[in-house]
Design a protein around this motif. Sequence first.
Motif, PDB file in Angstrom:
ATOM      1  N   PHE A  44       0.820  -1.204   0.000  1.00 31.10           N
ATOM      2  CA  PHE A  44       0.000   0.000   0.000  1.00 31.10           C
ATOM      3  C   PHE A  44       0.861   1.264   0.000  1.00 31.10           C
ATOM      4  O   PHE A  44       0.642   2.183  -0.779  1.00 31.10           O
ATOM      5  CB  PHE A  44      -0.930   0.013   1.216  1.00 31.10           C
ATOM      6  CG  PHE A  44      -1.418   1.390   1.564  1.00 31.10           C
ATOM      7  CD1 PHE A  44      -2.407   1.990   0.819  1.00 31.10           C
ATOM      8  CD2 PHE A  44      -0.851   2.090   2.606  1.00 31.10           C
ATOM      9  CE1 PHE A  44      -2.838   3.273   1.114  1.00 31.10           C
ATOM     10  CE2 PHE A  44      -1.281   3.367   2.914  1.00 31.10           C
ATOM     11  CZ  PHE A  44      -2.272   3.957   2.164  1.00 31.10           C
ATOM     12  N   VAL A  45       1.862   1.303   0.861  1.00 29.39           N
ATOM     13  CA  VAL A  45       2.685   2.511   1.015  1.00 29.39           C
ATOM     14  C   VAL A  45       3.369   2.868  -0.302  1.00 29.39           C
ATOM     15  O   VAL A  45       3.432   4.035  -0.685  1.00 29.39           O
ATOM     16  CB  VAL A  45       3.725   2.322   2.142  1.00 29.39           C
ATOM     17  CG1 VAL A  45       4.741   3.452   2.145  1.00 29.39           C
ATOM     18  CG2 VAL A  45       3.023   2.243   3.488  1.00 29.39           C
ATOM     19  N   ASP A  58       1.043  13.323  -3.371  1.00 30.03           N
ATOM     20  CA  ASP A  58       1.237  14.212  -2.227  1.00 30.03           C
ATOM     21  C   ASP A  58       1.484  13.328  -1.006  1.00 30.03           C
ATOM     22  O   ASP A  58       0.560  12.938  -0.310  1.00 30.03           O
ATOM     23  CB  ASP A  58      -0.014  15.086  -2.038  1.00 30.03           C
ATOM     24  CG  ASP A  58       0.166  16.119  -0.940  1.00 30.03           C
ATOM     25  OD1 ASP A  58       1.310  16.298  -0.485  1.00 30.03           O
ATOM     26  OD2 ASP A  58      -0.834  16.718  -0.551  1.00 30.03           O
ATOM     27  N   TYR A  59       2.747  12.998  -0.773  1.00 34.94           N
ATOM     28  CA  TYR A  59       3.095  11.990   0.227  1.00 34.94           C
ATOM     29  C   TYR A  59       2.708  12.386   1.651  1.00 34.94           C
ATOM     30  O   TYR A  59       2.132  11.600   2.378  1.00 34.94           O
ATOM     31  CB  TYR A  59       4.594  11.700   0.158  1.00 34.94           C
ATOM     32  CG  TYR A  59       4.990  10.504   0.975  1.00 34.94           C
ATOM     33  CD1 TYR A  59       4.621   9.226   0.579  1.00 34.94           C
ATOM     34  CD2 TYR A  59       5.703  10.650   2.151  1.00 34.94           C
ATOM     35  CE1 TYR A  59       4.954   8.111   1.327  1.00 34.94           C
ATOM     36  CE2 TYR A  59       6.045   9.534   2.900  1.00 34.94           C
ATOM     37  CZ  TYR A  59       5.673   8.277   2.487  1.00 34.94           C
ATOM     38  OH  TYR A  59       5.999   7.179   3.233  1.00 34.94           O
ATOM     39  N   ALA A  60       3.031  13.596   2.053  1.00 34.73           N
ATOM     40  CA  ALA A  60       2.658  14.064   3.393  1.00 34.73           C
ATOM     41  C   ALA A  60       1.503  15.040   3.245  1.00 34.73           C
ATOM     42  O   ALA A  60       1.537  15.943   2.425  1.00 34.73           O
ATOM     43  CB  ALA A  60       3.846  14.729   4.066  1.00 34.73           C
ATOM     44  N   LYS A  61       0.465  14.855   4.036  1.00 27.78           N
ATOM     45  CA  LYS A  61      -0.705  15.723   3.931  1.00 27.78           C
ATOM     46  C   LYS A  61      -1.331  15.892   5.299  1.00 27.78           C
ATOM     47  O   LYS A  61      -0.964  15.227   6.260  1.00 27.78           O
ATOM     48  CB  LYS A  61      -1.705  15.171   2.931  1.00 27.78           C
ATOM     49  CG  LYS A  61      -2.152  13.744   3.196  1.00 27.78           C
ATOM     50  CD  LYS A  61      -3.079  13.205   2.130  1.00 27.78           C
ATOM     51  CE  LYS A  61      -2.272  12.598   1.017  1.00 27.78           C
ATOM     52  NZ  LYS A  61      -3.005  12.161  -0.113  1.00 27.78           N
ATOM     53  N   GLU A  62      -2.292  16.763   5.364  1.00 27.21           N
ATOM     54  CA  GLU A  62      -3.053  16.950   6.587  1.00 27.21           C
ATOM     55  C   GLU A  62      -4.509  16.659   6.266  1.00 27.21           C
ATOM     56  O   GLU A  62      -5.060  17.191   5.312  1.00 27.21           O
ATOM     57  CB  GLU A  62      -2.890  18.387   7.084  1.00 27.21           C
ATOM     58  CG  GLU A  62      -3.455  18.604   8.452  1.00 27.21           C
ATOM     59  CD  GLU A  62      -3.097  19.955   9.018  1.00 27.21           C
ATOM     60  OE1 GLU A  62      -4.022  20.753   9.179  1.00 27.21           O
ATOM     61  OE2 GLU A  62      -1.917  20.202   9.279  1.00 27.21           O
ATOM     62  N   PHE A  82      -0.650  13.430   8.258  1.00 31.35           N
ATOM     63  CA  PHE A  82      -0.712  12.036   7.831  1.00 31.35           C
ATOM     64  C   PHE A  82       0.333  11.744   6.771  1.00 31.35           C
ATOM     65  O   PHE A  82       0.499  12.493   5.813  1.00 31.35           O
ATOM     66  CB  PHE A  82      -2.107  11.711   7.275  1.00 31.35           C
ATOM     67  CG  PHE A  82      -2.199  10.345   6.663  1.00 31.35           C
ATOM     68  CD1 PHE A  82      -2.150   9.217   7.447  1.00 31.35           C
ATOM     69  CD2 PHE A  82      -2.302  10.193   5.291  1.00 31.35           C
ATOM     70  CE1 PHE A  82      -2.214   7.952   6.896  1.00 31.35           C
ATOM     71  CE2 PHE A  82      -2.377   8.937   4.721  1.00 31.35           C
ATOM     72  CZ  PHE A  82      -2.329   7.820   5.535  1.00 31.35           C
ATOM     73  N   ILE A  83       1.039  10.651   6.952  1.00 35.53           N
ATOM     74  CA  ILE A  83       1.977  10.099   5.979  1.00 35.53           C
ATOM     75  C   ILE A  83       1.566   8.635   5.813  1.00 35.53           C
ATOM     76  O   ILE A  83       1.369   7.943   6.818  1.00 35.53           O
ATOM     77  CB  ILE A  83       3.435  10.201   6.480  1.00 35.53           C
ATOM     78  CG1 ILE A  83       3.805  11.674   6.701  1.00 35.53           C
ATOM     79  CG2 ILE A  83       4.398   9.539   5.525  1.00 35.53           C
ATOM     80  CD1 ILE A  83       5.138  11.888   7.354  1.00 35.53           C
ATOM     81  N   PRO A  84       1.406   8.136   4.590  1.00 32.67           N
ATOM     82  CA  PRO A  84       0.945   6.750   4.414  1.00 32.67           C
ATOM     83  C   PRO A  84       1.728   5.707   5.217  1.00 32.67           C
ATOM     84  O   PRO A  84       1.155   4.748   5.709  1.00 32.67           O
ATOM     85  CB  PRO A  84       1.079   6.517   2.910  1.00 32.67           C
ATOM     86  CG  PRO A  84       0.868   7.869   2.319  1.00 32.67           C
ATOM     87  CD  PRO A  84       1.526   8.827   3.294  1.00 32.67           C
TER      88      PRO A  84
END
Length: 147
Positions: A63-64, A94-98, A104-106
């Motif tokens: 998944f990651v 967009d690997y890092a998001k809010e 959130f990071i996968p």
Amino acid sequence: MKKILSILGTIGITATSTTSLISCEKPNNNENGGGNKPEPKPEKPQEPPVEGNWKLITDYNSFVFNIDNKFYFFVFQPFNSKQWKILKFKHDTDYAKEINGIPFIPSDIKVYVEMGKLKGLYCWDRVGEPQKPTINLNTGEITDWKG
């Protein structure tokens, strides 16, 4: 005399070797001084409805690294909370998001799994953006899949 000593020696060895097997006392082998209880097994994730549009994801490594632009949601318990939350996100570049004010990071999903704070990771298997399912905040169980 040798026979008597031999018989007594055999009886003595047999008696002492079986006493440890019969004993009800279980020694504490835990280095941290805790009890002898085994670690609780992580709960099995809730299966989505068979006729539904959601798919359970269990291969977190795949998944990651598999960015597929699909919608996902996961049910988790934040580290500083007793209530469960559900986050919906699009797995894009967009690997890092809010999401809803939560960073959130996968790859964080694997941390939640290791800590026993993940109820499940699910993928939307259709086109378009799904509604976020409803959960019981106390148990983390999904009550309405909405899809």
